[in-house]
Design a protein around this motif. Structure first.
Motif, short mmCIF file in Angstrom:
data_model
loop_
_atom_site.label_atom_id
_atom_site.label_comp_id
_atom_site.label_asym_id
_atom_site.label_seq_id
_atom_site.Cartn_x
_atom_site.Cartn_y
_atom_site.Cartn_z
N ARG A 102 -29.40 -26.00 -7.21
CA ARG A 102 -30.84 -26.10 -6.97
C ARG A 102 -31.33 -27.54 -6.92
O ARG A 102 -32.39 -27.82 -6.36
N LEU A 103 -30.55 -28.44 -7.50
CA LEU A 103 -30.96 -29.85 -7.50
C LEU A 103 -30.54 -30.58 -6.24
O LEU A 103 -31.02 -31.67 -5.95
N THR A 105 -29.87 -31.51 -2.30
CA THR A 105 -30.56 -31.46 -1.02
C THR A 105 -29.60 -31.92 0.06
O THR A 105 -28.96 -32.96 -0.06
N ASN A 511 -32.10 -35.15 -7.03
CA ASN A 511 -33.37 -35.65 -7.53
C ASN A 511 -33.46 -35.33 -9.02
O ASN A 511 -33.56 -34.16 -9.40
N TYR A 512 -33.40 -36.35 -9.87
CA TYR A 512 -33.41 -36.15 -11.32
C TYR A 512 -34.79 -36.41 -11.93
O TYR A 512 -34.90 -36.64 -13.13
N GLU A 513 -35.83 -36.41 -11.14
CA GLU A 513 -37.17 -36.62 -11.66
C GLU A 513 -37.49 -35.54 -12.71
O GLU A 513 -37.22 -34.35 -12.50
N GLN A 515 -40.21 -34.08 -13.70
CA GLN A 515 -41.07 -32.97 -13.26
C GLN A 515 -40.28 -31.94 -12.47
O GLN A 515 -40.51 -30.74 -12.60
N ARG A 516 -39.33 -32.41 -11.67
CA ARG A 516 -38.50 -31.48 -10.90
C ARG A 516 -37.56 -30.73 -11.83
O ARG A 516 -37.36 -29.52 -11.67
N ILE A 517 -36.96 -31.42 -12.79
CA ILE A 517 -36.08 -30.77 -13.75
C ILE A 517 -36.84 -29.70 -14.53
O ILE A 517 -36.36 -28.58 -14.74
N ASP A 518 -38.05 -30.04 -14.96
CA ASP A 518 -38.86 -29.10 -15.73
C ASP A 518 -39.20 -27.86 -14.89
O ASP A 518 -39.21 -26.74 -15.39
N ALA A 519 -39.47 -28.07 -13.61
CA ALA A 519 -39.84 -26.95 -12.74
C ALA A 519 -38.66 -26.02 -12.48
O ALA A 519 -38.84 -24.81 -12.29
N LEU A 520 -37.43 -26.55 -12.48
CA LEU A 520 -36.25 -25.74 -12.18
C LEU A 520 -35.54 -25.24 -13.43
O LEU A 520 -34.55 -24.50 -13.32
#
Length: 565
Positions: A102-103, A105, A511-513, A515-520
Protein backbone atom coordinates in the motif's frame (compact mmCIF):
# COMPACT_ATOMS: atom_id res chain seq x y z
CA UNK A 1 46.74 -29.36 -16.96
CA UNK A 2 43.99 -30.37 -14.56
CA UNK A 3 44.09 -28.44 -11.30
CA UNK A 4 44.52 -30.35 -8.05
CA UNK A 5 43.34 -29.42 -4.55
CA UNK A 6 45.55 -26.74 -3.10
CA UNK A 7 46.03 -28.45 0.25
CA UNK A 8 44.33 -30.85 2.72
CA UNK A 9 43.46 -30.69 6.41
CA UNK A 10 44.01 -32.97 9.39
CA UNK A 11 41.45 -35.24 10.90
CA UNK A 12 38.68 -33.84 13.12
CA UNK A 13 36.01 -35.57 15.19
CA UNK A 14 33.65 -37.88 13.32
CA UNK A 15 30.31 -36.61 12.12
CA UNK A 16 27.98 -37.78 9.38
CA UNK A 17 26.40 -35.13 7.20
CA UNK A 18 22.66 -35.50 6.72
CA UNK A 19 21.30 -35.83 3.21
CA UNK A 20 19.57 -32.67 2.07
CA UNK A 21 15.90 -33.39 1.50
CA UNK A 22 14.55 -30.01 0.46
CA UNK A 23 15.51 -27.87 -2.50
CA UNK A 24 14.10 -24.42 -1.89
CA UNK A 25 15.24 -21.30 -3.67
CA UNK A 26 15.72 -18.15 -1.66
CA UNK A 27 17.83 -15.01 -1.81
CA UNK A 28 19.61 -13.99 1.38
CA UNK A 29 18.51 -10.39 1.18
CA UNK A 30 15.07 -9.61 2.62
CA UNK A 31 14.15 -7.06 -0.04
CA UNK A 32 15.65 -5.96 -3.36
CA UNK A 33 16.87 -2.40 -3.80
CA UNK A 34 13.76 -1.14 -5.54
CA UNK A 35 13.00 2.08 -3.81
CA UNK A 36 14.52 5.34 -2.74
CA UNK A 37 16.11 5.41 0.68
CA UNK A 38 13.74 6.92 3.23
CA UNK A 39 14.75 9.57 5.71
CA UNK A 40 13.48 10.46 9.15
CA UNK A 41 13.05 14.17 9.75
CA UNK A 42 13.54 15.35 13.32
CA UNK A 43 13.14 18.82 14.83
CA UNK A 44 16.49 20.34 15.67
CA UNK A 45 15.71 20.45 19.40
CA UNK A 46 15.27 16.67 19.70
CA UNK A 47 18.06 14.93 21.58
CA UNK A 48 20.05 12.62 19.33
CA UNK A 49 19.74 9.68 21.71
CA UNK A 50 15.95 9.66 21.33
CA UNK A 51 16.36 8.47 17.76
CA UNK A 52 18.54 5.60 19.00
CA UNK A 53 15.93 4.84 21.64
CA UNK A 54 13.30 4.55 18.90
CA UNK A 55 15.52 2.23 16.87
CA UNK A 56 16.11 0.00 19.91
CA UNK A 57 12.40 -0.08 20.72
CA UNK A 58 11.61 -1.07 17.14
CA UNK A 59 14.21 -3.84 17.23
CA UNK A 60 12.72 -5.27 20.43
CA UNK A 61 9.24 -5.10 18.93
CA UNK A 62 9.82 -6.75 15.54
CA UNK A 63 11.99 -9.51 17.03
CA UNK A 64 9.30 -10.44 19.54
CA UNK A 65 7.36 -13.55 18.36
CA UNK A 66 4.27 -12.25 20.17
CA UNK A 67 4.23 -9.17 17.94
CA UNK A 68 4.43 -11.20 14.73
CA UNK A 69 1.57 -13.32 16.03
CA UNK A 70 -0.43 -10.16 16.75
CA UNK A 71 -0.05 -9.06 13.12
CA UNK A 72 -0.80 -12.51 11.76
CA UNK A 73 -3.99 -12.93 13.80
CA UNK A 74 -5.05 -9.30 14.26
CA UNK A 75 -5.01 -9.55 18.07
CA UNK A 76 -4.49 -5.81 18.51
CA UNK A 77 -5.73 -5.81 22.13
CA UNK A 78 -2.44 -7.46 23.13
CA UNK A 79 -0.38 -4.70 21.57
CA UNK A 80 -0.89 -2.11 24.31
CA UNK A 81 0.76 -4.10 27.08
CA UNK A 82 3.58 -5.20 24.77
CA UNK A 83 4.42 -1.64 23.74
CA UNK A 84 4.23 -0.40 27.35
CA UNK A 85 6.75 -3.07 28.33
CA UNK A 86 9.15 -1.86 25.62
CA UNK A 87 8.79 1.95 25.75
CA UNK A 88 9.39 3.73 29.03
CA UNK A 89 6.65 5.83 30.70
CA UNK A 90 8.44 9.09 29.85
CA UNK A 91 7.36 8.75 26.19
CA UNK A 92 4.10 8.67 24.33
CA UNK A 93 4.36 6.01 21.67
CA UNK A 94 2.63 5.43 18.34
CA UNK A 95 2.87 2.21 16.34
CA UNK A 96 1.71 1.48 12.80
CA UNK A 97 1.48 -1.72 10.79
CA UNK A 98 0.88 -1.36 7.05
CA UNK A 99 0.79 -3.96 4.26
CA UNK A 100 3.90 -2.91 2.40
CA UNK A 101 2.35 -2.82 -1.05
CA UNK A 102 0.00 0.00 0.00
CA UNK A 103 2.96 2.31 0.48
CA UNK A 104 4.45 1.69 -2.94
CA UNK A 105 3.76 3.75 -6.00
CA UNK A 106 4.56 2.61 -9.51
CA UNK A 107 4.92 5.28 -12.17
CA UNK A 108 6.27 5.73 -15.69
CA UNK A 109 5.02 2.38 -16.97
CA UNK A 110 4.03 2.13 -20.62
CA UNK A 111 0.96 0.15 -21.66
CA UNK A 112 0.69 -1.55 -25.02
CA UNK A 113 -2.16 -3.60 -26.38
CA UNK A 114 -0.72 -6.95 -25.32
CA UNK A 115 2.02 -5.92 -22.96
CA UNK A 116 3.15 -3.44 -20.36
CA UNK A 117 6.67 -2.04 -20.01
CA UNK A 118 8.37 -1.55 -16.64
CA UNK A 119 11.47 0.67 -16.93
CA UNK A 120 14.62 -0.24 -15.07
CA UNK A 121 18.01 1.47 -15.07
CA UNK A 122 21.34 -0.05 -14.10
CA UNK A 123 24.34 2.20 -13.53
CA UNK A 124 27.90 0.88 -13.90
CA UNK A 125 30.37 2.18 -11.33
CA UNK A 126 33.34 4.21 -12.59
CA UNK A 127 36.51 5.54 -11.03
CA UNK A 128 36.53 9.18 -12.04
CA UNK A 129 39.47 10.12 -9.83
CA UNK A 130 42.00 8.74 -12.32
CA UNK A 131 43.20 10.64 -15.39
CA UNK A 132 41.09 8.35 -17.56
CA UNK A 133 37.82 7.01 -16.07
CA UNK A 134 38.14 3.29 -15.30
CA UNK A 135 35.10 1.02 -14.93
CA UNK A 136 34.81 -0.66 -11.54
CA UNK A 137 31.90 -2.89 -12.59
CA UNK A 138 31.11 -4.64 -15.84
CA UNK A 139 29.61 -2.21 -18.37
CA UNK A 140 28.01 -5.04 -20.38
CA UNK A 141 26.33 -7.32 -17.81
CA UNK A 142 23.81 -6.60 -15.05
CA UNK A 143 22.66 -8.77 -12.17
CA UNK A 144 19.10 -7.76 -11.26
CA UNK A 145 17.30 -8.54 -8.00
CA UNK A 146 13.55 -8.34 -8.54
CA UNK A 147 10.73 -8.99 -6.09
CA UNK A 148 8.10 -10.42 -8.41
CA UNK A 149 5.32 -10.46 -5.80
CA UNK A 150 5.67 -6.73 -5.22
CA UNK A 151 5.81 -6.04 -8.94
CA UNK A 152 2.65 -8.07 -9.47
CA UNK A 153 0.88 -6.18 -6.71
CA UNK A 154 1.76 -2.91 -8.38
CA UNK A 155 0.82 -4.18 -11.83
CA UNK A 156 -2.59 -5.15 -10.47
CA UNK A 157 -3.20 -1.48 -9.70
CA UNK A 158 -2.68 -0.75 -13.41
CA UNK A 159 -4.76 -3.59 -14.86
CA UNK A 160 -5.69 -7.14 -13.82
CA UNK A 161 -4.49 -8.31 -17.25
CA UNK A 162 -0.82 -7.89 -16.37
CA UNK A 163 0.99 -10.33 -14.10
CA UNK A 164 4.44 -11.90 -14.08
CA UNK A 165 4.24 -15.68 -14.03
CA UNK A 166 5.40 -17.19 -10.72
CA UNK A 167 4.29 -20.80 -11.35
CA UNK A 168 6.93 -21.04 -14.07
CA UNK A 169 8.88 -18.04 -12.81
CA UNK A 170 9.18 -15.09 -15.21
CA UNK A 171 8.23 -17.26 -18.19
CA UNK A 172 6.08 -14.51 -19.75
CA UNK A 173 8.56 -11.64 -19.65
CA UNK A 174 11.37 -10.46 -21.86
CA UNK A 175 13.91 -7.63 -21.58
CA UNK A 176 14.41 -4.96 -24.24
CA UNK A 177 16.53 -1.86 -24.79
CA UNK A 178 16.32 0.99 -27.29
CA UNK A 179 19.24 0.67 -29.71
CA UNK A 180 18.86 4.26 -30.91
CA UNK A 181 20.03 6.70 -28.24
CA UNK A 182 18.12 9.51 -29.91
CA UNK A 183 14.89 7.65 -29.06
CA UNK A 184 16.01 6.33 -25.69
CA UNK A 185 13.60 8.60 -23.81
CA UNK A 186 10.64 7.64 -26.00
CA UNK A 187 10.28 3.88 -25.86
CA UNK A 188 7.02 3.90 -27.84
CA UNK A 189 8.66 5.72 -30.74
CA UNK A 190 11.63 3.37 -30.46
CA UNK A 191 9.32 0.36 -30.83
CA UNK A 192 7.34 1.92 -33.69
CA UNK A 193 10.55 2.74 -35.57
CA UNK A 194 11.98 -0.77 -35.19
CA UNK A 195 14.90 0.39 -33.07
CA UNK A 196 14.46 -2.16 -30.26
CA UNK A 197 17.15 -4.57 -29.14
CA UNK A 198 15.93 -7.82 -27.59
CA UNK A 199 18.23 -8.67 -24.67
CA UNK A 200 19.55 -12.07 -23.66
CA UNK A 201 18.73 -12.92 -20.06
CA UNK A 202 18.81 -15.76 -17.57
CA UNK A 203 17.01 -16.63 -14.33
CA UNK A 204 19.64 -17.88 -11.88
CA UNK A 205 17.08 -18.59 -9.13
CA UNK A 206 13.66 -17.71 -7.81
CA UNK A 207 12.32 -17.96 -4.26
CA UNK A 208 8.64 -18.92 -4.21
CA UNK A 209 8.38 -17.91 -0.56
CA UNK A 210 9.38 -14.28 -0.97
CA UNK A 211 9.00 -13.79 -4.72
CA UNK A 212 12.62 -12.71 -5.10
CA UNK A 213 14.27 -13.51 -8.43
CA UNK A 214 17.87 -12.99 -9.48
CA UNK A 215 18.15 -12.33 -13.20
CA UNK A 216 21.19 -11.73 -15.40
CA UNK A 217 20.83 -9.46 -18.45
CA UNK A 218 23.41 -8.70 -21.15
CA UNK A 219 23.04 -4.94 -20.87
CA UNK A 220 23.50 -1.95 -18.62
CA UNK A 221 21.83 1.45 -18.73
CA UNK A 222 18.13 1.95 -19.49
CA UNK A 223 16.10 -1.15 -20.27
CA UNK A 224 12.53 -2.38 -19.94
CA UNK A 225 10.82 -5.47 -18.60
CA UNK A 226 8.09 -6.48 -21.06
CA UNK A 227 5.23 -8.21 -19.22
CA UNK A 228 2.91 -10.05 -21.58
CA UNK A 229 -0.86 -10.37 -21.15
CA UNK A 230 -0.32 -14.05 -21.95
CA UNK A 231 0.26 -15.88 -18.70
CA UNK A 232 3.01 -18.13 -20.09
CA UNK A 233 4.47 -16.70 -23.31
CA UNK A 234 6.43 -13.45 -23.64
CA UNK A 235 5.51 -10.84 -26.23
CA UNK A 236 7.92 -9.97 -29.03
CA UNK A 237 7.52 -6.22 -29.55
CA UNK A 238 9.56 -6.39 -32.78
CA UNK A 239 7.39 -8.93 -34.59
CA UNK A 240 4.18 -8.01 -32.78
CA UNK A 241 3.56 -11.65 -31.90
CA UNK A 242 3.95 -13.89 -28.90
CA UNK A 243 7.09 -15.99 -28.66
CA UNK A 244 6.67 -19.68 -29.41
CA UNK A 245 8.01 -20.83 -26.04
CA UNK A 246 8.31 -19.47 -22.49
CA UNK A 247 11.29 -17.13 -21.97
CA UNK A 248 11.41 -16.69 -25.79
CA UNK A 249 13.45 -19.87 -25.56
CA UNK A 250 12.82 -20.55 -29.23
CA UNK A 251 14.64 -17.29 -30.04
CA UNK A 252 17.57 -18.08 -27.75
CA UNK A 253 16.84 -15.11 -25.50
CA UNK A 254 15.94 -16.33 -22.02
CA UNK A 255 15.92 -19.40 -19.85
CA UNK A 256 16.54 -20.98 -16.48
CA UNK A 257 19.54 -22.26 -14.59
CA UNK A 258 20.05 -26.00 -14.18
CA UNK A 259 18.87 -25.72 -10.60
CA UNK A 260 15.67 -23.97 -11.65
CA UNK A 261 15.06 -26.57 -14.34
CA UNK A 262 15.46 -29.31 -11.73
CA UNK A 263 13.08 -27.63 -9.30
CA UNK A 264 10.39 -26.91 -11.89
CA UNK A 265 10.89 -30.01 -14.03
CA UNK A 266 11.47 -28.09 -17.25
CA UNK A 267 14.09 -28.04 -19.99
CA UNK A 268 14.71 -24.35 -20.62
CA UNK A 269 18.46 -24.37 -19.97
CA UNK A 270 19.80 -21.65 -22.25
CA UNK A 271 23.43 -21.71 -20.99
CA UNK A 272 23.92 -17.95 -21.48
CA UNK A 273 27.36 -17.30 -22.92
CA UNK A 274 27.17 -13.57 -22.16
CA UNK A 275 28.04 -14.49 -18.57
CA UNK A 276 30.48 -17.25 -19.62
CA UNK A 277 28.32 -20.12 -18.48
CA UNK A 278 30.36 -23.33 -18.18
CA UNK A 279 28.82 -26.48 -19.68
CA UNK A 280 29.84 -30.10 -19.16
CA UNK A 281 31.35 -30.47 -22.63
CA UNK A 282 34.16 -28.02 -21.79
CA UNK A 283 34.78 -29.27 -18.26
CA UNK A 284 37.83 -31.56 -17.97
CA UNK A 285 37.83 -33.89 -14.95
CA UNK A 286 40.79 -35.79 -13.54
CA UNK A 287 39.10 -39.07 -12.51
CA UNK A 288 36.14 -40.28 -14.59
CA UNK A 289 34.88 -42.79 -12.01
CA UNK A 290 34.48 -40.00 -9.46
CA UNK A 291 32.35 -37.85 -11.78
CA UNK A 292 28.81 -38.08 -13.13
CA UNK A 293 27.06 -35.78 -15.59
CA UNK A 294 23.32 -35.17 -15.91
CA UNK A 295 20.86 -33.33 -18.11
CA UNK A 296 19.87 -30.83 -15.39
CA UNK A 297 23.14 -30.44 -13.55
CA UNK A 298 26.73 -29.79 -14.52
CA UNK A 299 28.59 -32.48 -12.59
CA UNK A 300 28.31 -34.74 -9.54
CA UNK A 301 31.49 -35.32 -7.55
CA UNK A 302 31.95 -38.52 -5.49
CA UNK A 303 34.96 -39.28 -3.31
CA UNK A 304 35.83 -41.77 -0.57
CA UNK A 305 39.08 -41.92 1.33
CA UNK A 306 39.22 -45.68 1.85
CA UNK A 307 36.16 -47.87 1.86
CA UNK A 308 34.90 -47.75 -1.74
CA UNK A 309 37.89 -48.75 -3.79
CA UNK A 310 36.09 -47.90 -7.02
CA UNK A 311 36.00 -44.22 -6.06
CA UNK A 312 38.97 -41.85 -5.78
CA UNK A 313 39.90 -40.00 -2.62
CA UNK A 314 40.05 -36.78 -4.65
CA UNK A 315 38.70 -35.49 -7.91
CA UNK A 316 39.04 -32.18 -9.70
CA UNK A 317 37.46 -30.59 -12.75
CA UNK A 318 38.72 -27.50 -14.55
CA UNK A 319 37.95 -25.38 -17.56
CA UNK A 320 40.31 -23.12 -19.47
CA UNK A 321 38.67 -19.73 -19.84
CA UNK A 322 39.12 -16.87 -22.25
CA UNK A 323 39.05 -14.04 -19.71
CA UNK A 324 40.36 -10.83 -21.31
CA UNK A 325 42.11 -8.08 -19.45
CA UNK A 326 39.66 -6.46 -17.06
CA UNK A 327 40.27 -3.53 -14.69
CA UNK A 328 37.31 -4.48 -12.48
CA UNK A 329 38.23 -8.08 -11.73
CA UNK A 330 36.16 -11.24 -11.99
CA UNK A 331 33.55 -13.24 -10.12
CA UNK A 332 32.78 -16.91 -10.46
CA UNK A 333 29.53 -18.36 -9.13
CA UNK A 334 28.65 -21.94 -8.30
CA UNK A 335 25.24 -23.33 -7.31
CA UNK A 336 25.95 -26.50 -5.36
CA UNK A 337 24.22 -29.09 -3.21
CA UNK A 338 25.92 -31.15 -0.53
CA UNK A 339 24.38 -34.63 -0.36
CA UNK A 340 26.71 -36.38 2.12
CA UNK A 341 30.13 -35.59 3.56
CA UNK A 342 32.77 -37.76 5.17
CA UNK A 343 34.28 -35.79 8.08
CA UNK A 344 37.20 -33.59 7.06
CA UNK A 345 36.24 -33.71 3.40
CA UNK A 346 36.43 -30.43 1.55
CA UNK A 347 35.32 -28.75 -1.66
CA UNK A 348 37.23 -25.97 -3.42
CA UNK A 349 36.32 -23.40 -6.06
CA UNK A 350 39.45 -21.79 -7.49
CA UNK A 351 40.76 -19.18 -9.92
CA UNK A 352 44.03 -20.43 -11.47
CA UNK A 353 46.89 -18.80 -13.38
CA UNK A 354 46.01 -15.28 -12.24
CA UNK A 355 48.09 -12.42 -13.62
CA UNK A 356 48.02 -8.78 -12.54
CA UNK A 357 49.39 -6.05 -14.81
CA UNK A 358 49.68 -2.39 -13.76
CA UNK A 359 49.69 -0.02 -16.73
CA UNK A 360 49.97 3.63 -17.72
CA UNK A 361 48.34 5.48 -20.61
CA UNK A 362 50.24 8.08 -22.62
CA UNK A 363 48.53 11.25 -23.96
CA UNK A 364 48.38 9.73 -27.46
CA UNK A 365 46.36 6.81 -26.09
CA UNK A 366 49.17 4.25 -26.08
CA UNK A 367 48.93 1.77 -23.21
CA UNK A 368 52.16 0.60 -21.63
CA UNK A 369 52.19 -2.36 -19.23
CA UNK A 370 54.66 -1.61 -16.44
CA UNK A 371 55.07 -5.18 -15.20
CA UNK A 372 53.40 -8.57 -14.97
CA UNK A 373 52.81 -10.27 -11.63
CA UNK A 374 51.87 -13.94 -11.59
CA UNK A 375 49.70 -14.54 -8.54
CA UNK A 376 49.02 -18.24 -9.11
CA UNK A 377 45.79 -19.59 -7.61
CA UNK A 378 43.29 -18.27 -5.09
CA UNK A 379 40.07 -19.93 -4.07
CA UNK A 380 37.37 -20.61 -1.53
CA UNK A 381 37.13 -23.89 0.37
CA UNK A 382 34.25 -25.48 2.27
CA UNK A 383 35.54 -27.87 4.95
CA UNK A 384 33.05 -30.29 6.51
CA UNK A 385 34.24 -30.56 10.09
CA UNK A 386 32.69 -31.82 13.29
CA UNK A 387 29.16 -30.44 13.82
CA UNK A 388 29.95 -27.41 11.67
CA UNK A 389 31.16 -26.26 8.31
CA UNK A 390 34.10 -23.93 7.78
CA UNK A 391 34.82 -21.58 4.90
CA UNK A 392 38.35 -20.56 3.96
CA UNK A 393 39.99 -18.20 1.48
CA UNK A 394 43.03 -20.10 0.24
CA UNK A 395 46.03 -19.51 -1.98
CA UNK A 396 49.22 -21.33 -2.89
CA UNK A 397 50.69 -20.16 0.41
CA UNK A 398 47.85 -21.54 2.57
CA UNK A 399 44.86 -20.11 4.42
CA UNK A 400 44.35 -16.35 4.07
CA UNK A 401 41.12 -16.04 6.08
CA UNK A 402 38.42 -18.28 7.53
CA UNK A 403 35.02 -18.29 9.21
CA UNK A 404 32.80 -20.83 10.94
CA UNK A 405 29.35 -21.54 9.52
CA UNK A 406 26.53 -22.10 12.00
CA UNK A 407 25.55 -25.35 10.31
CA UNK A 408 26.05 -27.33 7.16
CA UNK A 409 24.79 -25.65 3.99
CA UNK A 410 23.11 -28.22 1.80
CA UNK A 411 21.99 -25.97 -1.05
CA UNK A 412 23.97 -22.83 -1.66
CA UNK A 413 25.32 -20.21 -4.02
CA UNK A 414 29.08 -19.76 -3.70
CA UNK A 415 30.59 -16.51 -5.03
CA UNK A 416 34.35 -16.02 -5.40
CA UNK A 417 35.55 -12.58 -6.51
CA UNK A 418 38.95 -11.05 -7.25
CA UNK A 419 39.66 -7.38 -7.84
CA UNK A 420 42.97 -5.49 -8.27
CA UNK A 421 43.53 -2.24 -6.38
CA UNK A 422 46.32 0.28 -5.77
CA UNK A 423 47.21 1.46 -2.28
CA UNK A 424 50.24 3.60 -1.47
CA UNK A 425 52.02 2.59 -4.66
CA UNK A 426 51.50 -1.15 -4.18
CA UNK A 427 49.32 -3.48 -6.25
CA UNK A 428 46.94 -5.66 -4.25
CA UNK A 429 44.60 -8.43 -5.22
CA UNK A 430 41.44 -8.28 -3.12
CA UNK A 431 39.68 -11.62 -2.68
CA UNK A 432 36.10 -11.97 -1.52
CA UNK A 433 34.15 -15.16 -0.86
CA UNK A 434 30.42 -15.27 -0.06
CA UNK A 435 28.20 -18.27 0.60
CA UNK A 436 24.42 -17.85 0.40
CA UNK A 437 22.54 -20.67 2.08
CA UNK A 438 19.51 -20.93 -0.19
CA UNK A 439 17.45 -22.91 2.32
CA UNK A 440 17.95 -20.93 5.54
CA UNK A 441 18.66 -17.54 3.84
CA UNK A 442 21.86 -17.21 5.89
CA UNK A 443 24.93 -15.74 4.24
CA UNK A 444 28.59 -15.77 5.15
CA UNK A 445 31.32 -13.52 3.82
CA UNK A 446 35.10 -13.39 4.21
CA UNK A 447 37.77 -11.44 2.37
CA UNK A 448 41.52 -11.09 2.12
CA UNK A 449 44.03 -8.81 0.43
CA UNK A 450 47.31 -9.99 -1.09
CA UNK A 451 50.15 -7.61 -2.10
CA UNK A 452 51.48 -8.55 -5.53
CA UNK A 453 54.07 -5.87 -6.37
CA UNK A 454 54.84 -2.24 -7.12
CA UNK A 455 52.21 -0.04 -8.72
CA UNK A 456 54.12 3.25 -8.60
CA UNK A 457 52.89 5.61 -11.34
CA UNK A 458 50.30 3.07 -12.54
CA UNK A 459 47.04 4.49 -13.85
CA UNK A 460 45.15 1.21 -13.60
CA UNK A 461 45.48 -2.55 -13.22
CA UNK A 462 44.32 -5.35 -15.46
CA UNK A 463 43.73 -8.86 -14.21
CA UNK A 464 43.47 -12.09 -16.19
CA UNK A 465 42.60 -15.66 -15.23
CA UNK A 466 43.65 -18.83 -17.01
CA UNK A 467 41.23 -21.41 -15.67
CA UNK A 468 38.58 -22.16 -13.08
CA UNK A 469 38.53 -25.42 -11.15
CA UNK A 470 36.39 -27.27 -8.64
CA UNK A 471 37.95 -29.98 -6.50
CA UNK A 472 36.74 -32.37 -3.82
CA UNK A 473 38.72 -34.57 -1.46
CA UNK A 474 37.85 -37.09 1.24
CA UNK A 475 40.35 -37.95 3.94
CA UNK A 476 41.68 -41.43 4.62
CA UNK A 477 40.16 -42.85 7.83
CA UNK A 478 42.17 -43.23 11.00
CA UNK A 479 42.08 -46.34 13.18
CA UNK A 480 39.13 -48.58 12.47
CA UNK A 481 36.77 -45.89 11.24
CA UNK A 482 35.41 -46.58 7.76
CA UNK A 483 32.62 -44.88 5.86
CA UNK A 484 30.16 -46.85 3.78
CA UNK A 485 28.91 -43.66 2.13
CA UNK A 486 30.74 -41.13 -0.02
CA UNK A 487 31.29 -37.41 -0.01
CA UNK A 488 28.88 -36.34 -2.71
CA UNK A 489 28.37 -32.86 -4.17
CA UNK A 490 26.15 -31.87 -7.06
CA UNK A 491 27.23 -28.77 -8.99
CA UNK A 492 24.18 -27.47 -10.81
CA UNK A 493 25.61 -24.32 -12.40
CA UNK A 494 29.00 -22.68 -12.77
CA UNK A 495 29.63 -19.33 -14.47
CA UNK A 496 31.96 -16.35 -14.35
CA UNK A 497 31.86 -12.72 -15.40
CA UNK A 498 33.47 -9.40 -14.78
CA UNK A 499 32.25 -7.80 -11.56
CA UNK A 500 28.59 -7.30 -12.52
CA UNK A 501 26.66 -4.06 -12.40
CA UNK A 502 24.05 -4.56 -9.69
CA UNK A 503 22.89 -1.06 -8.76
CA UNK A 504 19.39 -0.70 -10.17
CA UNK A 505 16.65 1.88 -10.18
CA UNK A 506 12.99 1.20 -10.86
CA UNK A 507 10.02 3.55 -10.94
CA UNK A 508 8.93 2.46 -7.50
CA UNK A 509 9.10 4.72 -4.50
CA UNK A 510 7.82 4.83 -0.95
CA UNK A 511 6.12 7.74 0.81
CA UNK A 512 6.91 7.63 4.54
CA UNK A 513 5.07 10.81 5.48
CA UNK A 514 3.48 10.37 8.92
CA UNK A 515 0.02 11.47 7.75
CA UNK A 516 0.11 8.82 5.03
CA UNK A 517 1.32 6.15 7.47
CA UNK A 518 -1.45 7.07 9.89
CA UNK A 519 -4.08 6.89 7.14
CA UNK A 520 -2.94 3.41 6.02
CA UNK A 521 -2.37 1.99 9.52
CA UNK A 522 -4.38 -1.24 9.95
CA UNK A 523 -4.17 -1.09 13.77
CA UNK A 524 -7.49 0.23 15.20
CA UNK A 525 -7.17 3.82 16.54
CA UNK A 526 -7.65 2.81 20.17
CA UNK A 527 -4.67 0.44 20.07
CA UNK A 528 -2.11 2.37 18.02
CA UNK A 529 -1.09 4.95 20.66
CA UNK A 530 -0.33 5.00 24.40
CA UNK A 531 -2.50 8.08 24.91
CA UNK A 532 -5.20 8.26 22.29
CA UNK A 533 -5.27 11.93 21.36
CA UNK A 534 -5.63 13.77 18.10
CA UNK A 535 -2.65 15.35 16.43
CA UNK A 536 0.17 13.03 17.53
CA UNK A 537 3.45 14.51 16.32
CA UNK A 538 6.50 12.21 16.57
CA UNK A 539 9.81 13.73 17.59
CA UNK A 540 11.69 10.54 16.77
CA UNK A 541 10.74 7.52 14.68
CA UNK A 542 12.01 4.26 13.23
CA UNK A 543 10.63 1.73 10.80
CA UNK A 544 11.43 -1.64 9.26
CA UNK A 545 9.94 -4.18 6.89
CA UNK A 546 9.00 -7.57 8.33
CA UNK A 547 7.87 -10.70 6.56
CA UNK A 548 5.33 -13.13 8.00
CA UNK A 549 5.30 -16.87 7.52
CA UNK A 550 2.74 -16.55 4.73
CA UNK A 551 5.20 -14.49 2.67
CA UNK A 552 3.46 -11.13 3.12
CA UNK A 553 5.42 -7.95 3.87
CA UNK A 554 4.48 -5.27 6.39
CA UNK A 555 5.99 -1.95 7.29
CA UNK A 556 6.27 -1.51 11.07
CA UNK A 557 6.62 2.08 12.28
CA UNK A 558 7.27 3.42 15.78
CA UNK A 559 6.94 7.10 16.61
CA UNK A 560 7.94 8.58 19.99
CA UNK A 561 7.13 11.87 21.66
CA UNK A 562 8.63 12.95 24.97
CA UNK A 563 6.14 13.62 27.78
CA UNK A 564 8.63 15.71 29.76
CA UNK A 565 8.56 18.65 27.36
Amino acid sequence: MVSQPLFSHGQARVMEAIIATIIILVLAALMPMLFKSPTTQLPSQVESNLESYAENALSLLINNPQFLSIIQNGNWSELDSLMNSIVGPQYDWYVAVIPYGRLLTLSSIVKGGKYVLIPITTVPTWNYSSLIPIPLTDIHVSELTLNVYLLNFLLSTVSPNYSINTTLPLSNVVFIQCANQALANNITACINNGQIRMLKWWVAYFDPRTGTAVVWVNATGNMYIVVSTNGTLPYNVISGTYCGEPYCFDMGLGGLSNLMNTVYGTSYNNEPQFINYISSNVLSCSTPNGVKHGSNYLVELLTNGWYHYNLPSSVSCSVTVNAPYEPYGYHTYMIGQLITAIPDSFLELTFNNIEVEPYIVYPNGTVNVLSTYRVGSVGVELLYGSNAERMYIISNSGILNKTMLNQYSYLYLLDLGIKPTINNGTCYLNINATLYDLVTTSNYNINASVPVGSCVNALGINVTIGSISIAQQSQNPQGNTYYTYNTTTIVYDLWFTGTPTTTQYMPIYVNYEFQRIDALNIIPPNYRERFVINGFSPTASAFAVVQLGNGSYYLVYIGLSSLSR
